[in-house]
Scaffold this motif. Structure first.
Motif, mmCIF file in Angstrom:
data_model
loop_
_atom_site.group_PDB
_atom_site.id
_atom_site.type_symbol
_atom_site.label_atom_id
_atom_site.label_comp_id
_atom_site.label_asym_id
_atom_site.label_seq_id
_atom_site.Cartn_x
_atom_site.Cartn_y
_atom_site.Cartn_z
ATOM 1 N N ASP A 116 -6.006 -1.603 3.092
ATOM 2 C CA ASP A 116 -6.042 -3.070 3.108
ATOM 3 C C ASP A 116 -5.278 -3.652 1.921
ATOM 4 N N ALA A 117 -5.454 -3.035 0.748
ATOM 5 C CA ALA A 117 -4.747 -3.513 -0.452
ATOM 6 C C ALA A 117 -3.239 -3.333 -0.287
ATOM 7 N N ARG A 119 -1.558 -3.318 2.532
ATOM 8 C CA ARG A 119 -1.074 -4.328 3.487
ATOM 9 C C ARG A 119 -0.935 -5.692 2.807
ATOM 10 N N GLU A 120 -1.921 -6.033 1.988
ATOM 11 C CA GLU A 120 -1.871 -7.332 1.302
ATOM 12 C C GLU A 120 -0.645 -7.426 0.396
ATOM 13 N N ARG A 121 -0.352 -6.342 -0.333
ATOM 14 C CA ARG A 121 0.836 -6.326 -1.210
ATOM 15 C C ARG A 121 2.112 -6.465 -0.371
ATOM 16 N N MET A 123 2.474 -7.823 2.619
ATOM 17 C CA MET A 123 2.589 -9.158 3.204
ATOM 18 C C MET A 123 2.966 -10.195 2.138
ATOM 19 N N ALA A 124 2.434 -10.016 0.931
ATOM 20 C CA ALA A 124 2.800 -10.927 -0.167
ATOM 21 C C ALA A 124 4.283 -10.812 -0.493
ATOM 22 N N PRO A 129 3.646 -5.033 7.307
ATOM 23 C CA PRO A 129 2.537 -4.190 6.852
ATOM 24 C C PRO A 129 2.525 -2.851 7.586
#
Length: 470
Positions: A116-117, A119-121, A123-124, A129
């Motif tokens: 999850d972390a 993917r967040e990086r 997408m940012a 992702p």
């Protein structure tokens, strides 16, 4: 499993329908059974039924039953199966072990939180992702230390370069670069294999030559093709069917009001009419709208599958059903109407085929045909409005005369027709003046087919008793 390349494309046609029993099967789903069934039949091949029940939390026996019942009702008979994926777990695990031994898969210890972390990086950073290959072994690469007490997933080593290309029978040439695909999880931490892996093993073992399925699966196809090739097999021919939309233009689904296939049976639709209608939701043969099951099989091929979404239209379905009702043999139709009558506690008799023949031109479904048959088996209660409008004091003497004359005649349509004409002449009436009140009394409605035919199928004593109520 063998390393030897094998070609399915010259083999006898073998198609499959592989539903997941996680909800009832609706018309959008069943169309994905109709085309592979038709293609197998048209090519003298085999049609295999496979139940993809690995989602144990959502799979139910009730959903399986609706699949089997719906296909049986529509006559989409399978040659092999049903095969259940949950009963094939030992086979999948054997193949997984073989792939591990050959270095085609690897354990990945990345936790859900770490994923999850990641993917967040991504997408940012406005990246797609995806898993980044942290645990993928490569020459000279140092892997992170294995965390204690963590059961890994198994990931498939997707090719890093090149493209996956296939000629889709609906979409045409499709090409996906391998660098767009990450390494797919093919076994969960508890060792159970995942959908995309099971599908490939099944298709290989069942020697599937053509996969005809909804285009919601198209994103799985490049991943599956890579697994096929890793296992030494050429993939089947693919045809990805466009979505079936509901009448509001949304994807057909239970959430958007779709009905179980079996509900159409209960509502009085004919299997051949449903096959005809569903066939035209994504395939065509010139401008032909109404055709028999045999014509469909004679004409069907994958070259005339449509590339745009079909929209369900219940009005059109009812029209198609009405056309099939009109041409259906009365003896074949009557058992279907008998079922509808049984639901109402009515046991039909030998008159039912003739009743079907008399009323079917007025009906869209077997439920409506059963409605017309009801006055032959139960009492009728004309509405107060119909009685007041048609069974007037002025016409009552003519009805009484007709009653007395009918009591003396032989009970067949010709004799009844002659008697009606005699009464009309004697009373100086036109046919509607007498026929409509007689229909109201005998049938409960002023509109029916020819009165002599309608009365002849009643028992004589029933007609006389109802005329007496004038």
């Amino acid at each position: 499993m063998t390393d030897k390349k094998s070609s399915l494309h010259d083999a006898p046609v073998r198609t499959r329908f592989a539903p997941s029993p996680t909800g009832f099967i609706h018309l959008g789903n069943i169309r994905s059974a109709l085309y592979p069934w038709a293609f197998a039949r048209s090519q003298g091949g085999a049609f295999i039924l496979r139940i993809e029940d690995t989602d144990q939390e959502r799979s139910t026996q009730a959903a399986v039953d609706v699949i089997l019942e719906g296909m049986a009702w529509l006559g989409l008979n399978h040659d092999e199966g049903p095969f259940y994926q949950m009963q094939r777990m030992a086979r999948y695990k054997t193949v997984l072990a073989d792939m591990q031994a050959r270095g085609l898969v690897y354990p990945c210890y990345m936790s859900v939180a770490e994923l999850d972390a990641l993917r967040e990086r991504q997408m940012a950073a406005k990246q797609k992702p995806r898993y980044d290959g942290t645990w993928r072994p490569e020459p000279g690469k140092a892997l992170p230390p294995v965390p204690e007490g963590v059961q890994p997933v198994l990931r498939f080593k997707n090719p890093l370069d090149g493209s996956v290309v296939w000629d889709d029978k609906v979409k045409g040439r499709v090409e996906v670069c391998n660098d767009e695909l990450d390494d797919l999880v093919i076994a969960r931490p508890d060792g159970t294999p995942t959908y995309n892996f099971c599908v490939v093993v099944d298709d290989i073992d069942m020697r599937i030559t053509h996969v005809i399925r909804g285009d919601d699966h198209v994103n799985n196809t490049p991943r599956q093709i890579n697994i096929f090739r890793a296992l030494g097999h050429e993939p089947p021919v693919y045809a990805h069917l466009p979505t079936v939309l509901n009448e509001q233009g949304e994807k057909m689904s239970k959430r958007h009001g779709a009905k179980p296939v079996t509900q159409y049976r209960d509502e009085g639709y004919l299997p051949d009419a449903m096959v005809n209608y569903l066939a035209r939701l994504g395939w065509s043969h010139g401008d032909d709208e109404i055709f028999s099951r045999q014509q469909f099989l004679d004409w069907f091929n994958l070259d005339h599958l449509g590339a745009s979404a079909g929209r369900f239209d219940e009005t059109k379905l009812r029209w198609v059903n009405a056309q099939h009702l009109k041409t259906m043999d009365d003896a074949a139709l009557s058992p279907l109407v008998a079922v509808q009558l049984q639901k109402r506690g009515i046991a039909a008799d030998e008159r039912l085929p003739a009743l079907c023949g008399l009323f079917k031109d007025r009906c869209e479904t077997t439920v409506q045909l059963a409605d017309w048959a009801m006055p032959y088996y139960t009492d009728v209660q004309p509405s107060d409005d119909d009685r007041a409008k048609h069974v007037t004091e002025v016409i009552q003497p003519a009805i009484a005369t007709l009653h007395d004359k009918l009591a003396e005649v032989r009970w067949d349509a010709a004799s009844i027709g002659t008697t009606i004409k005699e009464v009309l002449a004697a009373q100086q009436l036109k046919m509607p003046q007498l026929a409509m009140p007689v229909r109201v009394l005998v049938m409960g409605t002023p509109q029916t087919p020819s009165l002599d035919a309608v009365l002849a199928l009643h028992h004589k004593e029933t007609v006389l008793a109802r005329l007496k109520k004038a």
